[in-house]
Scaffold this active site. Sequence first.
Site, short mmCIF file in Angstrom:
data_model
loop_
_atom_site.label_atom_id
_atom_site.label_comp_id
_atom_site.label_asym_id
_atom_site.label_seq_id
_atom_site.Cartn_x
_atom_site.Cartn_y
_atom_site.Cartn_z
N CYS A 13 -2.42 0.41 13.84
CA CYS A 13 -1.63 -0.80 13.58
C CYS A 13 -0.16 -0.49 13.35
O CYS A 13 0.72 -1.25 13.76
CB CYS A 13 -2.21 -1.59 12.40
SG CYS A 13 -2.26 -0.66 10.84
N HIS A 268 -2.50 -2.29 6.00
CA HIS A 268 -2.43 -2.74 7.40
C HIS A 268 -1.00 -3.17 7.72
O HIS A 268 -0.31 -3.76 6.88
CB HIS A 268 -3.39 -3.93 7.59
CG HIS A 268 -3.39 -4.46 8.99
ND1 HIS A 268 -3.84 -3.73 10.06
CD2 HIS A 268 -3.00 -5.67 9.50
CE1 HIS A 268 -3.73 -4.46 11.17
NE2 HIS A 268 -3.22 -5.64 10.84
#
Length: 308
Positions: A13, A268
């Site tokens: 990510c 994330h």
Amino acid sequence: TGAIGLYNIGQSCCLNSLLQVFLMNMHFTGILRRITVPPHAAQKRRNVPYQMLLLLEDMQGGKRKAVSPIKLASCLSVYRVKLFVQHDAAQLFLTLWNLLKKQMEKPELVEELSYLYTICVQEHLVCQKCSFETKRNSSMLTLPLPVLDSNSHMLKTLEDCLQYFFHPEELSDHNMCFCERCGRKTPFLQSMKLVHLPQTLTLHLKRFCFEKSASIHKLSHYLPFPKDLDFNAVLTENQCQADANEKAAWQYELFAVVAHSGSTSCGHYCAYIRSLTDYKWYCFNDSEVCQVLWDDVKRTYGHSNLHW
């Protein structure tokens, strides 16, 4: 064909977010499209600019909602950029930049890339005993802005962070420097002056804090940033080492925010990017891409949960 996502191929990510910021910047892709294509297949597999160009063409070549960055990731792994690990966005940005700059063969493209991203500052050191002064110019890829002051108080706005970064600091006690004129370690006054800002400016909010126990924790307090930023209105005259023509260009519009949710050990990344063609904001969350409002971007100010 519109904004295209990137599949997450193993805790990628952070890499995906940075790639989207690079590839949505048409000033960068204008440079990328003019690279020298390596002649041999083995060289192509190891060349980061070429693999990034292939990914760009793959993203623009069809109507799929997302494509896989696996070939670029395999290329990066040759240079010890691993998958299946947590990356820090600022550090990975520097790694990608260095690989791109090193592997672009045309000197004029390297120069354009530097003009697009490189910041120039001048460090001043003044001995507090004899007033002996040294100056040194240095280049930076990002301005690493602290979000806490020297007393660990939270800075309240991005402008506060910038002013604090360029505020003079006294180096005393165990931080004293050796003075050539005095012939010993003395207290010094250290300050940074801004010399040159690039076409695309990258600010890095240092949202981490080192504890005495050597553990690191994330600072998630609320810290707003504006859509438009004029450095001439933020910094004082003696914090700049530039002429009027240079300073006239120090006005910026926000283009992208690389945002992190979670803690230092688990989290994330996603990217909020304003398209330079339709001027709308988009959220790039790996393979998912959607149009968002400025209110959604403001969630990255901190304190609130990030709803990707």
